[in-house]
Design an enzyme around this catalytic site. Structure first.
Site, PDB file in Angstrom:
ATOM      1  N   GLY A  73       0.772  -1.229   0.000  1.00 48.11           N
ATOM      2  CA  GLY A  73       0.000   0.000   0.000  1.00 48.11           C
ATOM      3  C   GLY A  73       0.808   1.286   0.000  1.00 48.11           C
ATOM      4  CD1 TRP A  75       4.684   2.943  -4.816  1.00 51.07           C
ATOM      5  CD2 TRP A  75       3.829   2.772  -6.881  1.00 51.07           C
ATOM      6  NE1 TRP A  75       5.732   2.825  -5.694  1.00 51.07           N
ATOM      7  CE2 TRP A  75       5.245   2.718  -6.956  1.00 51.07           C
ATOM      8  CE3 TRP A  75       3.086   2.662  -8.039  1.00 51.07           C
ATOM      9  CZ2 TRP A  75       5.912   2.581  -8.182  1.00 51.07           C
ATOM     10  CZ3 TRP A  75       3.753   2.519  -9.250  1.00 51.07           C
ATOM     11  CH2 TRP A  75       5.147   2.489  -9.319  1.00 51.07           C
ATOM     12  CG  ASP A 126      -1.888  -6.843  -4.480  1.00 48.26           C
ATOM     13  OD1 ASP A 126      -0.942  -6.169  -4.942  1.00 48.26           O
ATOM     14  OD2 ASP A 126      -1.771  -8.033  -4.152  1.00 48.26           O
ATOM     15  CG  ASP A 174       5.594  -1.292  -8.160  1.00 49.33           C
ATOM     16  OD1 ASP A 174       6.458  -1.319  -9.052  1.00 49.33           O
ATOM     17  OD2 ASP A 174       5.875  -1.313  -6.944  1.00 49.33           O
ATOM     18  CE  LYS A 214       8.125  -3.943 -10.187  1.00 49.59           C
ATOM     19  NZ  LYS A 214       8.354  -4.068  -8.742  1.00 49.59           N
TER      20      LYS A 214
END
Length: 300
Positions: A73, A75, A126, A174, A214
């Site tokens: 968490g 970001w 997520d 990410d 990424k």
């Protein structure tokens, strides 16, 4: 007894002990780790996003942003401050309070939005559980695999409808697959993952929106992803934040000014999807072979 001794030996070898000890020494002495503790961020990765945003100024108050692969968490914590997210102060039922995960850092450090600026919205996605973050709408147990895609899309769409959101300003990914140590496998796996994130982003991004992802630098698939982004966005930056460890191959592609000219890329997308399916089959074969070799060594 022999089996127990065998696994005990395998799990706590001298080399593993020294590697773990040296990693922990580097970790606790890392200046970004120390800053993350001091400033109540859940991970050092927060400073990667802070640095990228300080350089390119893509996050603004009032923006609607989705954080993919958000756990733990860090970001999302940065996004809440940058987009000036509103905190929902509605009353919660006793059952909701009991089931809600609250991270210790949020107990003593509560974010307060600026009433003079536009309020934005942050959505965190997520597959792993995420402790509650003030100002963030969280959907966990969420991923992009075919088996769960319909259910995940339904839950996300329900949230978007409830928040009266049609399109979003930005999507940050990410996400990273489990690293095997084999460059070919890891590079292919992360490109597959980020291509899925990009397909997801194309359905939700506003015109002139941004997409940050990424990747691991060094393979042909990395350049293919960059070329694809350049066909969809007017500006694409290749970024290596100082908070990213120097020995890590990770790089970030920040794509800005989304125009979504699908007429020029529809064929390329199909071809890339076909290549991704091929890469996935190759990865599965390599993993099966790696397991077979490991089991053969254990039997000896």
């Amino acid at each position: 007894m022999l089996i127990k001794q065998f696994f005990s030996y395998r799990s706590f070898s001298i080399s593993t002990y020294h590697y773990t000890k040296s990693w922990m020494t580097r970790h606790v002495s890392d200046p970004y780790v120390r800053r993350s503790v001091k400033e109540n961020y859940r991970a050092r990765s927060a400073f990667k996003l802070i640095e990228m945003n300080n350089t390119y100024k893509f996050l603004e108050p009032g923006h609607i942003v989705i954080d993919m692969g958000a756990a733990p968490g860090a970001w999302s914590q940065v996004l809440v401050k940058e987009v000036n997210a509103r905190i929902n102060k509605g009353k919660k039922s006793q059952q909701q309070q009991q089931n809600e995960l609250v991270h210790p850092s949020e107990i003593t450090s509560l974010y307060k939005p600026n009433p003079d600026l536009k309020c934005g919205i942050v959505i965190a996605l997520d597959r792993d559980p995420i402790f509650d973050i003030p100002g963030v709408h969280i959907i966990d147990d969420w991923n992009l695999t075919e088996k769960t895609n319909n259910d995940c899309n339904r839950r996300l769409q329900d949230l978007l409808n409830r928040l009266k959101i049609d399109k979003v300003d930005g999507i940050l990914s990410d996400m990273c697959p489990n690293v095997t140590g084999c460059k070919e496998i890891d590079h292919s796996a992360i490109v597959i993952l980020q291509r899925q994130a990009l397909d997801f982003a194309r359905r939700l991004l506003k015109t002139n929106g941004y997409f940050l992802c990424k990747l691991f630098q060094g393979q042909e698939t990395f350049q293919e992803m960059r070329i694809l982004l350049e066909s969809l966005f007017h500006i694409v930056h290749l970024v290596k934040p100082s908070a990213s460890r120097y020995q890590s191959p990770e790089m970030y592609l920040l794509a800005m000014k989304y125009h979504g000219d699908t007429s020029n890329i529809s064929t390329n997308v199909d071809n890339n999807n076909q290549r991704i399916e091929t890469n996935r089959n190759e990865i599965e074969k390599l993993l099966v072979e790696a397991r077979r070799i490991r089991m053969k060594k254990i039997d000896k």
